[in-house]
Design a protein around this motif. Structure first.
Motif, PDB file in Angstrom:
ATOM      1  N   SER A  38     -13.156  -2.619  -2.313  1.00 56.74           N
ATOM      2  CA  SER A  38     -11.751  -2.430  -3.040  1.00 56.74           C
ATOM      3  C   SER A  38     -10.546  -3.164  -2.354  1.00 56.74           C
ATOM      4  O   SER A  38      -9.731  -3.470  -2.939  1.00 56.74           O
ATOM      5  N   LEU A  39     -10.690  -2.710  -1.003  1.00 56.59           N
ATOM      6  CA  LEU A  39      -9.668  -3.396  -0.160  1.00 56.59           C
ATOM      7  C   LEU A  39      -9.787  -4.745  -0.266  1.00 56.59           C
ATOM      8  O   LEU A  39      -8.487  -5.646  -0.304  1.00 56.59           O
ATOM      9  N   ALA A  40     -10.750  -5.557  -0.218  1.00 55.98           N
ATOM     10  CA  ALA A  40     -11.168  -6.965  -0.051  1.00 55.98           C
ATOM     11  C   ALA A  40     -10.630  -7.387  -1.307  1.00 55.98           C
ATOM     12  O   ALA A  40      -9.976  -8.429  -1.487  1.00 55.98           O
ATOM     13  N   ALA A  41     -10.832  -6.939  -2.577  1.00 57.02           N
ATOM     14  CA  ALA A  41     -10.293  -7.187  -3.904  1.00 57.02           C
ATOM     15  C   ALA A  41      -8.714  -6.994  -3.924  1.00 57.02           C
ATOM     16  O   ALA A  41      -7.879  -8.081  -4.268  1.00 57.02           O
ATOM     17  N   ALA A  42      -8.114  -5.903  -3.178  1.00 55.77           N
ATOM     18  CA  ALA A  42      -6.657  -5.815  -3.385  1.00 55.77           C
ATOM     19  C   ALA A  42      -6.075  -7.060  -2.408  1.00 55.77           C
ATOM     20  O   ALA A  42      -4.899  -7.268  -2.711  1.00 55.77           O
ATOM     21  N   MET A  43      -6.686  -7.283  -1.269  1.00 57.74           N
ATOM     22  CA  MET A  43      -5.948  -8.182  -0.381  1.00 57.74           C
ATOM     23  C   MET A  43      -6.232  -9.868  -0.792  1.00 57.74           C
ATOM     24  O   MET A  43      -5.488 -10.774  -0.241  1.00 57.74           O
ATOM     25  N   ALA A  44      -7.118  -9.930  -1.869  1.00 59.27           N
ATOM     26  CA  ALA A  44      -7.377 -11.396  -2.193  1.00 59.27           C
ATOM     27  C   ALA A  44      -5.983 -11.907  -2.476  1.00 59.27           C
ATOM     28  O   ALA A  44      -5.331 -11.780  -3.359  1.00 59.27           O
ATOM     29  N   GLY A  45      -5.915 -13.427  -2.263  1.00 59.78           N
ATOM     30  CA  GLY A  45      -4.499 -13.927  -2.595  1.00 59.78           C
ATOM     31  C   GLY A  45      -3.318 -13.553  -2.006  1.00 59.78           C
ATOM     32  O   GLY A  45      -2.219 -14.026  -2.528  1.00 59.78           O
ATOM     33  N   VAL A  46      -3.377 -12.472  -1.060  1.00 61.00           N
ATOM     34  CA  VAL A  46      -2.041 -11.951  -0.569  1.00 61.00           C
ATOM     35  C   VAL A  46      -1.526 -12.810   0.564  1.00 61.00           C
ATOM     36  O   VAL A  46      -2.521 -13.134   1.675  1.00 61.00           O
ATOM     37  N   VAL A  62       5.117  -6.008 -12.133  1.00 63.41           N
ATOM     38  CA  VAL A  62       4.314  -5.892 -10.834  1.00 63.41           C
ATOM     39  C   VAL A  62       2.891  -5.482 -11.284  1.00 63.41           C
ATOM     40  O   VAL A  62       2.460  -4.950 -12.262  1.00 63.41           O
ATOM     41  N   GLU A  63       1.911  -6.242 -10.541  1.00 60.41           N
ATOM     42  CA  GLU A  63       0.414  -5.826 -10.895  1.00 60.41           C
ATOM     43  C   GLU A  63       0.033  -4.489 -10.015  1.00 60.41           C
ATOM     44  O   GLU A  63       0.601  -4.227  -9.004  1.00 60.41           O
ATOM     45  N   THR A  64      -1.026  -3.833 -10.584  1.00 52.03           N
ATOM     46  CA  THR A  64      -1.423  -2.738  -9.951  1.00 52.03           C
ATOM     47  C   THR A  64      -2.735  -3.024  -9.835  1.00 52.03           C
ATOM     48  O   THR A  64      -3.444  -3.440 -10.515  1.00 52.03           O
ATOM     49  N   VAL A  65      -3.508  -2.631  -8.596  1.00 58.02           N
ATOM     50  CA  VAL A  65      -4.793  -2.484  -8.278  1.00 58.02           C
ATOM     51  C   VAL A  65      -5.238  -1.172  -7.503  1.00 58.02           C
ATOM     52  O   VAL A  65      -4.676  -0.342  -6.872  1.00 58.02           O
ATOM     53  N   ARG A  66      -6.464  -0.884  -8.172  1.00 54.03           N
ATOM     54  CA  ARG A  66      -7.021   0.337  -7.639  1.00 54.03           C
ATOM     55  C   ARG A  66      -7.843   0.025  -6.436  1.00 54.03           C
ATOM     56  O   ARG A  66      -8.436  -0.619  -6.149  1.00 54.03           O
ATOM     57  N   ALA A  67      -7.431   1.073  -5.245  1.00 58.78           N
ATOM     58  CA  ALA A  67      -8.265   0.560  -4.034  1.00 58.78           C
ATOM     59  C   ALA A  67      -8.105   2.120  -3.204  1.00 58.78           C
ATOM     60  O   ALA A  67      -7.234   2.802  -3.595  1.00 58.78           O
ATOM     61  N   ASP A  68      -9.398   2.112  -2.209  1.00 56.47           N
ATOM     62  CA  ASP A  68      -9.222   3.377  -1.460  1.00 56.47           C
ATOM     63  C   ASP A  68      -9.577   2.899  -0.220  1.00 56.47           C
ATOM     64  O   ASP A  68     -10.256   1.999   0.257  1.00 56.47           O
ATOM     65  N   THR A  83       0.775  -1.284   0.087  1.00 58.93           N
ATOM     66  CA  THR A  83       0.131   0.103   0.026  1.00 58.93           C
ATOM     67  C   THR A  83       0.888   1.133  -0.025  1.00 58.93           C
ATOM     68  O   THR A  83       2.018   1.034   0.320  1.00 58.93           O
ATOM     69  N   GLY A  84       0.228   2.465  -0.222  1.00 53.22           N
ATOM     70  CA  GLY A  84       1.201   3.588  -0.590  1.00 53.22           C
ATOM     71  C   GLY A  84       2.321   3.307  -1.631  1.00 53.22           C
ATOM     72  O   GLY A  84       3.470   3.790  -1.515  1.00 53.22           O
ATOM     73  N   ALA A  85       2.007   2.527  -2.819  1.00 49.41           N
ATOM     74  CA  ALA A  85       2.919   1.870  -3.521  1.00 49.41           C
ATOM     75  C   ALA A  85       3.496   3.283  -4.508  1.00 49.41           C
ATOM     76  O   ALA A  85       4.503   2.943  -5.208  1.00 49.41           O
ATOM     77  N   THR A  86       2.948   4.384  -4.476  1.00 51.52           N
ATOM     78  CA  THR A  86       3.792   5.307  -5.185  1.00 51.52           C
ATOM     79  C   THR A  86       4.351   6.376  -4.384  1.00 51.52           C
ATOM     80  O   THR A  86       4.779   7.450  -4.821  1.00 51.52           O
ATOM     81  N   GLY A  87       4.215   6.189  -2.960  1.00 48.48           N
ATOM     82  CA  GLY A  87       5.035   7.033  -2.059  1.00 48.48           C
ATOM     83  C   GLY A  87       6.564   6.812  -1.979  1.00 48.48           C
ATOM     84  O   GLY A  87       7.155   5.919  -2.521  1.00 48.48           O
ATOM     85  N   ALA A 131       0.659  -3.681  -6.302  1.00 45.13           N
ATOM     86  CA  ALA A 131       0.945  -2.185  -5.883  1.00 45.13           C
ATOM     87  C   ALA A 131      -0.374  -1.607  -5.858  1.00 45.13           C
ATOM     88  O   ALA A 131      -1.230  -1.391  -6.640  1.00 45.13           O
ATOM     89  N   LEU A 132      -0.940  -1.121  -4.636  1.00 53.97           N
ATOM     90  CA  LEU A 132      -2.116  -0.576  -4.256  1.00 53.97           C
ATOM     91  C   LEU A 132      -1.789   0.938  -4.797  1.00 53.97           C
ATOM     92  O   LEU A 132      -1.042   1.634  -3.983  1.00 53.97           O
ATOM     93  N   THR A 133      -2.932   1.564  -5.609  1.00 53.05           N
ATOM     94  CA  THR A 133      -2.931   2.909  -5.339  1.00 53.05           C
ATOM     95  C   THR A 133      -4.377   3.328  -6.158  1.00 53.05           C
ATOM     96  O   THR A 133      -5.163   2.531  -6.429  1.00 53.05           O
ATOM     97  N   ARG A 134      -4.487   4.680  -5.897  1.00 53.32           N
ATOM     98  CA  ARG A 134      -5.799   4.996  -6.112  1.00 53.32           C
ATOM     99  C   ARG A 134      -5.747   5.304  -7.620  1.00 53.32           C
ATOM    100  O   ARG A 134      -7.036   5.235  -8.275  1.00 53.32           O
ATOM    101  N   ASP A 135      -4.793   5.351  -8.481  1.00 55.09           N
ATOM    102  CA  ASP A 135      -4.777   5.717  -9.880  1.00 55.09           C
ATOM    103  C   ASP A 135      -3.822   4.943 -10.586  1.00 55.09           C
ATOM    104  O   ASP A 135      -2.853   5.146 -10.969  1.00 55.09           O
TER     105      ASP A 135
END
Length: 284
Positions: A54-62, A42-48, A5-9, A28-32
């Motif tokens: 959106s968080l549930a989808a980002a965490m799936a399989g992690v 690296v896979e990117t995923v949108r989440a807020d 998370t915070g993958a562009t920071g 990599a979780l990012t809003r955009d």
């Protein structure tokens, strides 16, 4: 799969890069996602953080997650991430916190990280907490002044901090994400020495090969600088000023060997960071 998370920071982007270099599977979780610049593979995923689905989808399989949350009352972001991680069966969590979370003198902004730490420790997963000192990259806020040949603005007088290169924070995070030996540990991450703003400016002047000066800011100038250079909203300025007073009074001069313990090498110096980033300050 490791979720960052915070993958562009500042630290998140470096964690992504270092994990990818090791051949790890990274999401990599990012809003955009369309604007995210990540290494190949690296896979990117949108989440807020405010969107549980959106968080549930980002965490799936992690299997492990690096948690970067802006501090705020009640640690709502940490709570949301941990809830999604628990539901997805994520086994390992590494939280980016801040030095001094157990010292009331640091002010509410840092104390809110402490609330988030407790959420992570109570998650039921393996956890590691990282408490870094002041980032070397914070000095990039001086770049405009340095480029114009103006004095570097100083909000903390001669107060020294264990300034750390974000590269080292990320390297410790990567070890904690990949290796089991860091479960239940809280690492206070600092550079190899406590260094003040005037000392940092002297190092930067040496690296750039030209003289630089320092100008202490008045309280009103400090408020303006926080708003303009760091983009801090008016509502949060007073909280940040409490933390600045903590630094100015020399209460953040802590130096630890935690980076060496985890990485097997000394923490990088501010001079090394400055050499790597001198182009940001101009070369004229």
């Amino acid at each position: 799969m490791i979720l960052v998370t915070g993958a562009t920071g500042t630290t998140g982007s470096e964690v992504v890069r270092q994990l990818a270099a090791r051949g790890a599977k990274v999401r990599a979780l990012t809003r955009d996602p369309a604007r995210a610049q990540v290494p190949a593979g690296v896979e990117t995923v949108r989440a807020d953080y405010a969107d549980p689905d959106s968080l549930a989808a980002a965490m799936a399989g992690v299997g492990a997650a690096y948690l970067v949350c802006p501090p705020g009352p009640g640690a709502a972001h940490d709570t949301a991430l941990v809830a999604a991680a628990r539901a997805a069966g994520v086994r390992r969590l590494v939280k980016l916190s801040a030095i001094g979370t157990d010292d009331p003198g640091t002010g509410p902004t840092v104390a809110w990280h402490g609330v988030g730490e407790r959420v992570v420790r109570d998650s039921g997963a393996e956890w590691t907490v990282l408490r870094p000192s002041s980032f070397a990259s914070n000095t990039l806020a001086w770049a405009a002044a340095v480029g114009r040949g103006e004095p570097v603005p100083n909000m903390t007088a001669d107060g020294a901090s264990g300034v750390i290169d974000p590269h080292d924070i990320a390297a410790v995070a990567v070890r904690a994400l990949l290796d089991a030996g860091h479960a239940g540990r809280t690492y206070t991450l600092t550079g190899p020495a406590a260094i003040s703003v005037p000392d940092q400016v002297a190092v930067l002047a040496e690296v750039l090969g030209r003289p630089l000066t320092v100008r202490g800011l008045t309280p009103d100038e400090t408020r303006d600088f926080l708003r303009t250079a760091y983009g801090i909203a008016e509502s949060g300025v007073e909280d940040v000023l409490t933390g600045i007073a903590y630094l100015r009074d020399g209460r953040n001069a802590t130096v630890t060997e935690d980076v060496r313990e985890v990485l097997g090498r000394p923490a990088r110096t501010f001079e090394q960071w400055a050499e790597d980033h001198k182009e940001a300050f101009g070369t004229g």
